[in-house]
Design a protein around this motif. Structure first.
Motif, PDB file in Angstrom:
ATOM      1  N   LEU A   1       2.523  -1.393  -7.621  1.00 46.74           N
ATOM      2  CA  LEU A   1       2.410  -1.457  -9.077  1.00 46.74           C
ATOM      3  C   LEU A   1       3.254  -2.591  -9.637  1.00 46.74           C
ATOM      4  CD1 LEU A   1       1.697  -0.218 -11.925  1.00 46.74           C
ATOM      5  CD2 LEU A   1       3.792   1.130 -11.683  1.00 46.74           C
ATOM      6  N   PHE A   2       2.674  -3.330 -10.576  1.00 46.32           N
ATOM      7  CA  PHE A   2       3.416  -4.289 -11.397  1.00 46.32           C
ATOM      8  C   PHE A   2       3.205  -3.896 -12.856  1.00 46.32           C
ATOM      9  CE2 PHE A   2       2.482  -6.756  -7.631  1.00 46.32           C
ATOM     10  CZ  PHE A   2       3.506  -7.693  -7.492  1.00 46.32           C
ATOM     11  N   VAL A   3       4.280  -3.883 -13.634  1.00 47.17           N
ATOM     12  CA  VAL A   3       4.152  -3.731 -15.084  1.00 47.17           C
ATOM     13  C   VAL A   3       4.904  -4.897 -15.730  1.00 47.17           C
ATOM     14  CG1 VAL A   3       4.501  -2.255 -17.093  1.00 47.17           C
ATOM     15  CG2 VAL A   3       4.061  -1.218 -14.866  1.00 47.17           C
ATOM     16  N   THR A   4       4.236  -5.595 -16.612  1.00 48.59           N
ATOM     17  CA  THR A   4       4.815  -6.756 -17.297  1.00 48.59           C
ATOM     18  C   THR A   4       5.083  -7.892 -16.310  1.00 48.59           C
ATOM     19  OG1 THR A   4       5.890  -5.190 -18.781  1.00 48.59           O
ATOM     20  CG2 THR A   4       6.472  -7.475 -19.041  1.00 48.59           C
TER      21      THR A   4
ATOM     22  N   VAL B   1      -3.433  -4.466 -20.881  1.00 53.44           N
ATOM     23  CA  VAL B   1      -4.558  -4.324 -19.945  1.00 53.44           C
ATOM     24  C   VAL B   1      -4.037  -3.870 -18.592  1.00 53.44           C
ATOM     25  CG1 VAL B   1      -6.436  -5.555 -18.777  1.00 53.44           C
ATOM     26  CG2 VAL B   1      -5.890  -6.096 -21.157  1.00 53.44           C
ATOM     27  N   VAL B   2      -4.750  -2.969 -17.970  1.00 60.37           N
ATOM     28  CA  VAL B   2      -4.433  -2.530 -16.615  1.00 60.37           C
ATOM     29  C   VAL B   2      -5.594  -2.916 -15.703  1.00 60.37           C
ATOM     30  CG1 VAL B   2      -3.829  -0.603 -15.111  1.00 60.37           C
ATOM     31  CG2 VAL B   2      -3.106  -0.587 -17.509  1.00 60.37           C
ATOM     32  N   ILE B   3      -5.265  -3.603 -14.619  1.00 62.54           N
ATOM     33  CA  ILE B   3      -6.265  -3.977 -13.614  1.00 62.54           C
ATOM     34  C   ILE B   3      -5.922  -3.279 -12.302  1.00 62.54           C
ATOM     35  CG2 ILE B   3      -7.369  -5.845 -12.361  1.00 62.54           C
ATOM     36  CD1 ILE B   3      -6.554  -7.765 -14.524  1.00 62.54           C
ATOM     37  N   LYS B   4      -6.907  -2.642 -11.723  1.00 56.89           N
ATOM     38  CA  LYS B   4      -6.777  -2.083 -10.380  1.00 56.89           C
ATOM     39  C   LYS B   4      -7.696  -2.875  -9.451  1.00 56.89           C
ATOM     40  CE  LYS B   4      -7.851   2.033  -7.633  1.00 56.89           C
ATOM     41  NZ  LYS B   4      -8.941   1.372  -6.849  1.00 56.89           N
ATOM     42  N   ALA B   5      -7.183  -3.264  -8.308  1.00 53.86           N
ATOM     43  CA  ALA B   5      -7.977  -4.005  -7.342  1.00 53.86           C
ATOM     44  C   ALA B   5      -7.623  -3.546  -5.929  1.00 53.86           C
ATOM     45  CB  ALA B   5      -7.726  -5.505  -7.470  1.00 53.86           C
TER      46      ALA B   5
ATOM     47  N   GLN C   1       2.285 -16.121  -6.095  1.00 57.51           N
ATOM     48  CA  GLN C   1       3.009 -15.758  -4.878  1.00 57.51           C
ATOM     49  C   GLN C   1       3.300 -14.260  -4.842  1.00 57.51           C
ATOM     50  OE1 GLN C   1       3.511 -17.500  -2.221  1.00 57.51           O
ATOM     51  NE2 GLN C   1       4.615 -15.847  -1.193  1.00 57.51           N
ATOM     52  N   ALA C   2       3.601 -13.667  -5.989  1.00 55.54           N
ATOM     53  CA  ALA C   2       3.889 -12.234  -6.040  1.00 55.54           C
ATOM     54  C   ALA C   2       2.677 -11.413  -5.612  1.00 55.54           C
ATOM     55  CB  ALA C   2       4.331 -11.840  -7.442  1.00 55.54           C
ATOM     56  N   PHE C   3       1.495 -11.814  -6.053  1.00 55.53           N
ATOM     57  CA  PHE C   3       0.281 -11.079  -5.678  1.00 55.53           C
ATOM     58  C   PHE C   3      -0.019 -11.243  -4.187  1.00 55.53           C
ATOM     59  CE2 PHE C   3      -1.525 -11.646 -10.256  1.00 55.53           C
ATOM     60  CZ  PHE C   3      -0.552 -10.779 -10.723  1.00 55.53           C
ATOM     61  N   LYS C   4       0.270 -12.411  -3.642  1.00 54.18           N
ATOM     62  CA  LYS C   4       0.086 -12.617  -2.201  1.00 54.18           C
ATOM     63  C   LYS C   4       1.036 -11.716  -1.412  1.00 54.18           C
ATOM     64  CE  LYS C   4      -1.624 -17.388  -2.249  1.00 54.18           C
ATOM     65  NZ  LYS C   4      -1.344 -18.795  -1.847  1.00 54.18           N
ATOM     66  N   GLU C   5       2.268 -11.594  -1.901  1.00 55.43           N
ATOM     67  CA  GLU C   5       3.229 -10.716  -1.243  1.00 55.43           C
ATOM     68  C   GLU C   5       2.789  -9.258  -1.329  1.00 55.43           C
ATOM     69  OE1 GLU C   5       6.938 -11.177   0.268  1.00 55.43           O
ATOM     70  OE2 GLU C   5       5.144 -12.182   1.009  1.00 55.43           O
ATOM     71  N   ALA C   6       2.237  -8.863  -2.464  1.00 54.09           N
ATOM     72  CA  ALA C   6       1.729  -7.498  -2.603  1.00 54.09           C
ATOM     73  C   ALA C   6       0.622  -7.245  -1.593  1.00 54.09           C
ATOM     74  CB  ALA C   6       1.216  -7.279  -4.019  1.00 54.09           C
TER      75      ALA C   6
ATOM     76  N   GLY D   1      -5.596  -0.939   0.666  1.00 48.64           N
ATOM     77  CA  GLY D   1      -4.609  -0.508  -0.316  1.00 48.64           C
ATOM     78  C   GLY D   1      -4.914  -1.107  -1.674  1.00 48.64           C
ATOM     79  N   SER D   2      -4.298  -0.562  -2.712  1.00 45.89           N
ATOM     80  CA  SER D   2      -4.604  -0.986  -4.081  1.00 45.89           C
ATOM     81  C   SER D   2      -3.407  -1.639  -4.767  1.00 45.89           C
ATOM     82  CB  SER D   2      -5.046   0.222  -4.922  1.00 45.89           C
ATOM     83  OG  SER D   2      -6.257   0.766  -4.445  1.00 45.89           O
ATOM     84  N   ILE D   3      -3.701  -2.594  -5.615  1.00 47.11           N
ATOM     85  CA  ILE D   3      -2.715  -3.167  -6.517  1.00 47.11           C
ATOM     86  C   ILE D   3      -3.089  -2.739  -7.930  1.00 47.11           C
ATOM     87  CG2 ILE D   3      -3.994  -5.352  -6.769  1.00 47.11           C
ATOM     88  CD1 ILE D   3      -1.271  -6.768  -7.003  1.00 47.11           C
TER      89      ILE D   3
END
Length: 212
Positions: free
Chosen positions: A101-104, A205-209, A113-118, A126-128
């Motif tokens: 989970l990321f908020v803000t 906005v909340v995005i789930k992927a 880079q943060a999304f790649k690390e996730a 798994g879900s982000i």
């Protein structure tokens, strides 16, 4: 002054914001929960940028990563397990979590880079889940316009939904789902709002992927 120092030195102001705008906070929580309901039960999750634990605690997340020592200290007092570290170099082994989970995300040094690390620390499929202020909507525009008068947003990088969508796909995610809340200015929100599907109206906005 970098962003970590800003949060270290203004923890009380950060906590006070949630007390001043409880309906805004709970509206954001409702939008996040709607996406969490789509996840399997009994899974292991991580919040990146856990802050003082306001979202992790109410969402039932037990672990987090946080660069601010002062913020992390409060999160630990709330019973959360917090490791000091940055989103762009997560101190977590590969394939370790079912969701992240990321908020803000506006305070990240590099969302790309943060999304790649996730993606790296997530298990297969798994879900982000990302909650953020859409820079194209009312509150995002107000934050942008007033950034120089803001303690927390002066050095922030605000994103549009289209930008976040592109970054997620580039990082290795698919099957994106969207919902939104915060309809109106922050000062106008006096009751908890139910989230709506999609984006383009609400400022949060909340995005789930899903990891490919």
């Amino acid at each position: 002054m970098n962003q970590v120092n800003i949060f270290n030195e203004n923890v009380e102001a950060y906590e006070a914001w949630y007390e001043k705008y409880p309906e805004v906070y709970l509206s954001e929580v409702a939008a996040l929960k709607e996406q969490f309901l789509k996840l399997p039960e009994n899974i292991k999750g991580l919040e990146v940028g856990i802050g003082t634990g306001k979202f992790a605690q109410i969402l039932g997340i037990k672990e987090g990563v946080e660069p601010s020592n002062e913020m992390a200290s409060i999160a630990r007092k709330r019973g959360l397990e917090v490791v000091n570290g940055n989103a762009e170099i997560l101190p977590v082994k590969d394939l370790n979590f079912d969701f992240v989970l990321f908020v803000t995300i506006c305070h990240l040094n590099s969302a790309k880079q943060a999304f790649k690390e996730a993606c790296r620390v997530l298990k297969p499929k798994g879900s982000i889940i990302i909650g953020f202020i859409d820079k194209d909507q009312k509150i995002g525009k107000a934050y942008e316009e007033n950034r120089m008068r803001s303690t927390f947003f002066r050095y922030a990088n605000f994103y549009s939904v289209i930008q976040v969508t592109k970054l997620l796909k580039e990082a290795g995610f698919k099957d994106l789902e969207y919902n939104q809340t915060l309809f109106g200015n922050i000062e106008e929100i006096k009751e908890v709002q139910l989230p709506k599907k999609g984006f383009g109206e609400g400022s949060f906005v909340v995005i789930k992927a899903v990891k490919k």
